[in-house]
Write an enzyme that holds these catalytic residues in place. Structure first.
Site, short mmCIF file in Angstrom:
data_model
loop_
_atom_site.label_atom_id
_atom_site.label_comp_id
_atom_site.label_asym_id
_atom_site.label_seq_id
_atom_site.Cartn_x
_atom_site.Cartn_y
_atom_site.Cartn_z
N HIS A 359 0.96 -1.06 0.01
CA HIS A 359 0.11 -0.08 -0.06
C HIS A 359 0.74 1.12 -0.03
O HIS A 359 0.68 2.22 -0.82
CB HIS A 359 -0.94 -0.06 1.12
CG HIS A 359 -2.01 1.14 1.42
ND1 HIS A 359 -3.17 1.09 1.19
CD2 HIS A 359 -1.42 2.38 1.72
CE1 HIS A 359 -3.54 2.29 1.68
NE2 HIS A 359 -2.71 3.10 1.91
N GLU A 360 1.83 1.21 0.97
CA GLU A 360 2.76 2.45 0.90
C GLU A 360 3.45 2.53 -0.31
O GLU A 360 3.61 3.86 -0.78
CB GLU A 360 3.60 2.58 2.03
CG GLU A 360 2.72 2.18 3.63
CD GLU A 360 1.55 3.24 3.71
OE1 GLU A 360 1.77 4.45 3.48
OE2 GLU A 360 0.56 2.83 4.27
N GLU A 382 -6.18 7.30 -1.22
CA GLU A 382 -6.03 5.97 -0.34
C GLU A 382 -6.98 5.07 -0.93
O GLU A 382 -6.34 3.66 -0.89
CB GLU A 382 -6.90 6.49 1.08
CG GLU A 382 -6.03 7.55 1.75
CD GLU A 382 -4.82 6.85 2.15
OE1 GLU A 382 -4.34 5.80 1.93
OE2 GLU A 382 -3.90 7.73 2.38
ZN LIG Z 1 -2.58 5.04 2.35
#
Ligand SMILES: [Zn+2]
Length: 913
Positions: A359-360, A382
């Site tokens: 994710h990062e 996000e």
């Molecule tokens: Zn995030």
């Protein structure tokens, strides 16, 4: 940013403001010369009343800085003192003024700004007066003279404290083996806390270059976004200079200072990847480093753009409010999201690390290289990173079937988005606190779900090409939601905005009802789904979505798939007259629920649940449960339907079934519990008998998780003595031989033993928590302390959340876990009421907000009244619609309890012994 796990340092007294600051070497000593770009200073006298210059302090929006002063570059120097928990700093901001002005406005919070001057290359400097506005978190610099358009250098010196609230520039602590406490200075700036570390234009579209220098104790290490270009020791201080960053937003700046060890680098192309941890933990870095390398390489291929940083460091910080933070080149994590012992961890724990790291890394492009213009666009950052984390992990470990377990995330989004108090994925954001409330399941999980729906609708390759176009077009800049739709629409040659706007800018989602007319037409209708049937939900029923429906019709052995777009309230489609069954939402990607007419459901069951894919069975039972809670299906019918799933062996399907039983457990009276326990035993025991207690040769990696879920349910919800006995025996063996229990089964055994545990067991688990060798083990035993049944033990657990034994990153979640325990919920609620002020002061805001989510489990009419009275009388605001959502969830549970009371009791009677 990544969400904290949905589920210590000592609480230090707040350190006083800096008393005396160490002398800071002058900028030129460090080689931080002023930028070479020409700097002009035209000092004119103000021309009386009718000055035609901009007065930014009078700008209309108190939350936005005026746009006529633009930072280009920050030469930033910071000197943290870990012993006194203070820091001092100075910065030179190269800026462009586009209109004449006598004021400069920028952000600062909890900083003591000592000096300010606007300078030129010839050494002339103008000192403005400095005004700080604590409420608006602004610094106003007022000049005697008007500043003309051009490029300038603003020099500021300032000081602040390393706070304990896990935001801005903060202090994290840990104890080494000898019990000595050590400190780390770390940063967390998203959304608007860079202004707590240095004065800045703290809005995402004020992108600039950052050149950071840190002055630290020679024994310590400093890590920041970029590579170290110079390191010297002067006056017994280590001076570490970092190279220039790319042009980026303030919220992505990071620095970490402390005793830190790193792994050797893994190279992905020209990018070295390292993991950092406190001493004694780097042996837990292998797995995180593997997925970091695999996902970085995956994203370079997927985006077709090289990684935008020079190096990539991933740092585990002992105190961390969220899950992780995507600072370009220096990603910070809570320890459980990065460090893991691959041999001792459960599948879920490994998956968590893989997810968060991927994710990062996805953010390095989507978020860091291209950034939302303002916080209303946060969802895009996000949702996209959440979507990409699935793609990357799925490509890395296809055997994990990551998109199948994503169903659980989609279900979590459904449950919040079915509330009247939901919100659109994107909505206007003015104040920073509104942005903070955006870090929720709607932004991440609903956002990712609708992106997945779109990807499946237009096709994965077209979707990818659209994303590439978007990133190339807006690299190093900012963009809005519409920019992504433009790129995707151009590549897909489809009206993407028309399709997507309803999902992004409207709250809620549709319930599609399916029936077959007498003339053999499939009739589909849509209306907004709501749990509560009242005036408000009836008004919302008129909402419409463009729903991409993928449908499978089975006739004989022949399945036929068709794709429809349901745009109107009702639509009719021809189906073969002799069809056996049909399934809507084939593949389970659609973000809508389906309600089948009874004959269509009967046909589906007759054809056989085994003809449905796991995600489809999941969607079927998930929708049925939601429809039941909404009062559209009798509870007895749901329980009968659930009985048809007992032969299912999918872990996600079972997680859902068990969740629904746990929900009922919160609604029933104590004397009804033995009957529910009996029902659970009857439903779960055959599955446990089948999968057994030990892994079978060649079984899938996911079976271990299913086994664990089932055994835990049998031991706790089923209160099964044989299971409890076996768990105790296994644990006794496990204490001397860690191989006695498969890692996946350990959580079930620990949880079951907490359920039956006494004071001795409680102390044993407390000790395991204190001496844990991995972050996962530490977390497991800490949270087991919320799973006991005896009140005096749960009282001890609650006390630990405020006496300094539990880190503030975990304490609110522990309290929430006790609220979720039917044996501790009243106790926990009283504890929250009695200690609210202290919690509000000590816990990170994000944690406090999540803690309050526990109130949804207080599902009795008396507790509900008390909860409402408390929040109203205390005028508590958790940001956005958060509190209203929790209260509505509680209302739904209590309402459902009243609705099903009689029929559930009758149903359960047949399970009474
Ligand atoms: Zn995030």
């Amino acid at each position: 940013m990544s969400e904290p796990i949905s589920r210590r340092d000592s609480l230090r007294s707040i350190v006083q403001r800096a008393r005396s600051l160490l002398a800071i070497p002058a900028l030129n000593v460090l080689g931080l010369v002023f930028p070479s770009s020409p700097i002009t200073l035209i000092a004119e006298r103000p021309k009386g009343e009718d000055m035609n210059h901009v007065s930014p302090s009078q700008a209309v929006d108190p939350f936005r800085l005026p746009r006529h002063v633009l930072p280009l570059r920050y030469d930033l120097l910071l000197e943290p003192d870990l012993k006194t928990a203070t820091f001092s700093g100075e910065e030179t901001v190269t800026l462009t003024i586009t209109q004449p002005t006598a004021e400069i406005l920028l952000n600062a919070a909890d900083l003591d700004i000592r000096t300010a001057s606007l300078q030129t290359t010839d050494g002339t400097s103008h000192a403005p007066t400095i005004e700080l506005d604590g409420t608006l978190q602004r610094c106003r610099l007022a000049f005697m003279t008007r500043l003309a358009p051009g490029t300038w250098a603003l020099r500021l010196t300032f000081a602040g404290t390393l706070n304990d609230k896990l935001r801005g520039f903060y202090r994290s602590t840990y104890k080494d083996k000898s019990g000595t406490t050590h400190s780390i200075a770390a940063t967390q700036f998203e959304a608007t806390d860079a202004r707590r570390a240095f004065p800045c234009w703290d809005e995402p579209d004020f992108k600039a270059v950052f050149a950071t220098t840190l002055i630290i104790d020679p024994a310590l290490t400093a890590v920041s976004n970029t590579t170290v270009v110079a390191q010297t020791v002067e006056n017994e201080k280590k001076i570490v200079r970092f190279s220039d960053t790319i042009k980026m937003s303030t919220y992505l700046v990071a620095f970490v200072v402390g005793t830190l060890n790193s792994t050797d680098p893994t190279m992905v192309g020209r990018t070295p990847i390292r993991l950092w941890a406190i001493p004694g933990k780097t042996h837990l870095a292998r797995f995180g480093q593997d997925i970091a390398a695999a996902s970085l390489s995956f994203f370079e291929r997927y985006y077709d753009i090289a990684y935008p940083g020079g190096k990539l460091d991933l740092l585990a910080i002992p105190d961390f409010a969220s899950g992780a933070m995507e600072n370009l080149g220096a990603i910070t994590f809570r320890e459980t999201a990065l460090l893991v012992d691959q041999r001792a961890a459960t599948h879920a724990e490994l998956e968590r690390v893989a997810d968060v790291v991927a994710h990062e890394n996805a953010h390095m492009w989507f978020g860091d290289l291209v950034t939302m213009s303002w916080w209303n666009g946060l969802w895009l950052n996000e949702a996209f990173a959440t979507f990409m984390e699935m793609l990357a992990v799925d490509a890395w470990k296809p055997e994990w079937k990551r998109w199948e377990s994503f169903s659980m995330s989609r279900a979590a989004a459904f449950s919040v988005d079915g509330l009247q108090n939901t919100r659109p994925i994107e909505y206007p954001v003015r104040a920073p606190k509104d942005a903070e409330a955006m870090f929720d399941v709607l932004t991440y999980e609903k956002g990712a779900s609708v992106l997945r729906m779109l990807e499946q609708h237009i096709g994965p390759t077209v979707f990818r090409d659209g994303v590439r176009d978007y990133l190339r077009t807006h690299a190093y800049g900012n963009a809005d939601t519409k920019d992504l739709w433009i790129s995707l629409g151009q590549v897909a040659k489809q009206p993407v905005p028309e399709l997507m706007d309803g999902w992004i800018f409207q709250p809620g989602f549709p319930l599609v009802t399916a029936s077959v007319s007498q003339s053999s037409e499939l009739v589909l209708t849509q209306q907004r789904f709501n749990y509560l049937d009242d005036e408000q939900s009836q008004q919302a029923r008129g909402q419409r979505w463009h729903i991409p429906v993928q449908m499978r019709v089975v006739t004989g052995d022949k399945p036929t798939t068709s794709r429809l777009l349901l745009e109107e309230t009702e639509a009719r489609f021809p189906v073969p007259s002799e069809f056996d069954s049909l399934f809507l939402n084939e593949g389970g990607h659609g973000f809508y629920r389906v309600r089948y007419a009874p004959d269509l459901l009967a046909r589906l069951l007759k054809t056989g649940l085994d003809k449905l894919a796991a995600v489809e069975r999941f969607a079927l039972i998930n929708d049925a449960w939601a429809i039941t809670v909404a009062g559209l299906m009798p509870i007895t019918e749901y329980l009968d339907l659930a009985a048809q799933f007992t032969t299912d062996r999918d872990k996600n399907v079972w997680a859902l079934l068990l969740d629904s039983f746990a929900f009922l457990n919160r609604l029933i009276e104590t004397d009804e519990r033995p009957a529910l326990e009996s029902l659970v035993r009857q439903r779960v025991s055959p599955a446990v008998m089948d999968v057994g207690w030990t892994p079978k040769r060649g079984e899938s990696e996911l079976t271990g998780q299913l086994r664990s879920e089932l055994i835990r349910a049998l031991g706790r919800l089923g209160n099964d003595p044989a299971t409890q006995q076996r768990a105790a025996e296994l644990y006794a063996a496990f204490k001397t031989n860690a191989a006695a229990i498969h890692p996946d089964l350990v959580p079930a055994v620990v949880s079951t033993l907490a359920f039956t545990g006494d004071q001795a067991r409680y102390e044993e688990f407390t000790e395991r928590f204190r001496t844990a060798s991995t972050p996962q083990e530490e977390r497991r035993y800490l949270f087991s302390l919320a799973e006991f049944r005896h009140k005096p033990l749960l009282e001890q657990t609650l006390a630990r959340t405020l006496n300094g034994e539990t880190r503030t990153q975990d304490a609110p979640f522990l309290i929430s876990a006790v609220m979720g325990n039917v044996h501790g919920r009243e106790l926990a609620w009283s504890f929250v009421k009695n200690n609210w002020d202290q919690m509000d002061r000590l816990f990170p805001k994000q944690g406090l907000r999540r803690m309050c989510g526990g109130i949804a489990a207080l599902a009795t009419p008396e507790l509900e009244r008390d909860v409402r009275a408390f929040f109203i009388s205390r005028k508590i605001d958790l940001g956005g619609k958060t509190l209203d959502q929790y209260l509505e969830q509680l209302r739904i549970a209590v309402n459902f309890r009243e609705q099903i009371k009689t029929s559930l009791l009758t149903y359960l009677k047949s399970f009474m012994m």
